[in-house]
Design a protein around this motif. Structure first.
Motif, PDB file in Angstrom:
ATOM      1  N   ARG A  22      63.009   8.239  44.212  1.00  0.00           N
ATOM      2  CA  ARG A  22      63.386   9.029  45.385  1.00  0.00           C
ATOM      3  C   ARG A  22      64.850   8.788  45.709  1.00  0.00           C
ATOM      4  N   VAL A  23      65.586   9.872  45.959  1.00  0.00           N
ATOM      5  CA  VAL A  23      67.010   9.775  46.258  1.00  0.00           C
ATOM      6  C   VAL A  23      67.236   9.019  47.565  1.00  0.00           C
ATOM      7  N   ASP A  24      66.485   9.349  48.613  1.00  0.00           N
ATOM      8  CA  ASP A  24      66.637   8.695  49.916  1.00  0.00           C
ATOM      9  C   ASP A  24      65.295   8.094  50.315  1.00  0.00           C
ATOM     10  N   PRO A  25      65.152   6.779  50.249  1.00  0.00           N
ATOM     11  CA  PRO A  25      63.858   6.159  50.535  1.00  0.00           C
ATOM     12  C   PRO A  25      63.403   6.327  51.983  1.00  0.00           C
ATOM     13  N   LEU A  26      64.304   6.643  52.889  1.00  0.00           N
ATOM     14  CA  LEU A  26      63.950   6.798  54.300  1.00  0.00           C
ATOM     15  C   LEU A  26      63.625   8.234  54.675  1.00  0.00           C
ATOM     16  N   ASN A  27      63.763   9.153  53.729  1.00  0.00           N
ATOM     17  CA  ASN A  27      63.514  10.565  53.997  1.00  0.00           C
ATOM     18  C   ASN A  27      62.449  11.059  53.022  1.00  0.00           C
ATOM     19  N   CYS A  28      61.220  11.247  53.524  1.00  0.00           N
ATOM     20  CA  CYS A  28      60.127  11.644  52.626  1.00  0.00           C
ATOM     21  C   CYS A  28      60.323  13.048  52.053  1.00  0.00           C
ATOM     22  N   ALA A  29      61.237  13.832  52.617  1.00  0.00           N
ATOM     23  CA  ALA A  29      61.507  15.175  52.098  1.00  0.00           C
ATOM     24  C   ALA A  29      62.675  15.188  51.111  1.00  0.00           C
ATOM     25  N   SER A  30      63.269  14.032  50.847  1.00  0.00           N
ATOM     26  CA  SER A  30      64.414  14.001  49.937  1.00  0.00           C
ATOM     27  C   SER A  30      63.990  14.316  48.511  1.00  0.00           C
ATOM     28  N   ARG A  31      64.950  14.680  47.700  1.00  0.00           N
ATOM     29  CA  ARG A  31      64.675  15.011  46.300  1.00  0.00           C
ATOM     30  C   ARG A  31      64.070  13.803  45.595  1.00  0.00           C
ATOM     31  N   ARG A  32      63.054  14.045  44.774  1.00  0.00           N
ATOM     32  CA  ARG A  32      62.400  12.965  44.049  1.00  0.00           C
ATOM     33  C   ARG A  32      61.924  13.465  42.699  1.00  0.00           C
ATOM     34  N   VAL A  33      61.704  12.511  41.822  1.00  0.00           N
ATOM     35  CA  VAL A  33      61.236  12.801  40.467  1.00  0.00           C
ATOM     36  C   VAL A  33      60.038  11.912  40.196  1.00  0.00           C
ATOM     37  N   LEU A  34      58.979  12.492  39.660  1.00  0.00           N
ATOM     38  CA  LEU A  34      57.777  11.772  39.300  1.00  0.00           C
ATOM     39  C   LEU A  34      57.671  11.780  37.778  1.00  0.00           C
ATOM     40  N   VAL A  35      57.475  10.596  37.178  1.00  0.00           N
ATOM     41  CA  VAL A  35      57.453  10.459  35.720  1.00  0.00           C
ATOM     42  C   VAL A  35      56.114   9.856  35.288  1.00  0.00           C
ATOM     43  N   ALA A  36      55.406  10.567  34.413  1.00  0.00           N
ATOM     44  CA  ALA A  36      54.118  10.082  33.900  1.00  0.00           C
ATOM     45  C   ALA A  36      54.143  10.120  32.378  1.00  0.00           C
ATOM     46  N   GLU A  37      53.698   9.040  31.768  1.00  0.00           N
ATOM     47  CA  GLU A  37      53.674   8.970  30.303  1.00  0.00           C
ATOM     48  C   GLU A  37      52.514   9.807  29.765  1.00  0.00           C
ATOM     49  N   VAL A  38      52.823  10.701  28.842  1.00  0.00           N
ATOM     50  CA  VAL A  38      51.798  11.482  28.154  1.00  0.00           C
ATOM     51  C   VAL A  38      51.262  10.664  26.988  1.00  0.00           C
ATOM     52  N   ASP A  39      52.186  10.160  26.186  1.00  0.00           N
ATOM     53  CA  ASP A  39      51.893   9.236  25.100  1.00  0.00           C
ATOM     54  C   ASP A  39      53.185   8.461  24.843  1.00  0.00           C
ATOM     55  N   GLY A  40      53.264   7.674  23.836  1.00  0.00           N
ATOM     56  CA  GLY A  40      54.460   6.877  23.589  1.00  0.00           C
ATOM     57  C   GLY A  40      55.695   7.688  23.237  1.00  0.00           C
ATOM     58  N   GLU A  41      55.525   8.965  23.006  1.00  0.00           N
ATOM     59  CA  GLU A  41      56.626   9.821  22.559  1.00  0.00           C
ATOM     60  C   GLU A  41      57.087  10.835  23.607  1.00  0.00           C
ATOM     61  N   ARG A  42      56.245  11.108  24.643  1.00  0.00           N
ATOM     62  CA  ARG A  42      56.552  12.165  25.605  1.00  0.00           C
ATOM     63  C   ARG A  42      56.207  11.741  27.029  1.00  0.00           C
ATOM     64  N   TYR A  43      56.946  12.324  27.974  1.00  0.00           N
ATOM     65  CA  TYR A  43      56.710  12.080  29.397  1.00  0.00           C
ATOM     66  C   TYR A  43      56.667  13.414  30.128  1.00  0.00           C
ATOM     67  N   ASP A  44      55.779  13.519  31.114  1.00  0.00           N
ATOM     68  CA  ASP A  44      55.796  14.646  32.033  1.00  0.00           C
ATOM     69  C   ASP A  44      56.687  14.245  33.196  1.00  0.00           C
ATOM     70  N   VAL A  45      57.634  15.110  33.528  1.00  0.00           N
ATOM     71  CA  VAL A  45      58.561  14.842  34.623  1.00  0.00           C
ATOM     72  C   VAL A  45      58.454  15.996  35.621  1.00  0.00           C
TER      73      VAL A  45
END
Length: 74
Positions: A22-45
């Motif tokens: 999260r860009v701004d930890p005090l602002n829940c509406a701030s821009r953020r990126v969620l990263v989840a591993e699909v497998d050892g070669e790919r990630y969903d972002v």
């Protein structure tokens, strides 16, 4: 991601089996990126804080540069 000094500054948390940066930890509406591993070669972002969420599959070799670019955007 843990070893990258820039990404460490984006208030990383673990949620729903993914890493959230999260860009701004005090602002829940701030821009953020969620990263989840699909497998050892790919990630969903998912980028939120936009008019709508953007989902992208990123190869592991491109993940750090992709995240840096996504979080540096104004």
């Amino acid at each position: 991601m843990h070893a990258d000094e820039m990404l460490q500054e984006f208030f990383p948390t673990i949620t729903h089996r993914a890493v959230r940066l999260r860009v701004d930890p005090l602002n829940c509406a701030s821009r953020r990126v969620l990263v989840a591993e699909v497998d050892g070669e790919r990630y969903d972002v998912m980028q939120s804080g936009e008019p709508k969420a953007i989902w992208v599959e990123v190869p592991s070799g491109d993940l750090i540069s992709y995240l840096r670019a996504a979080l540096e955007q104004p």
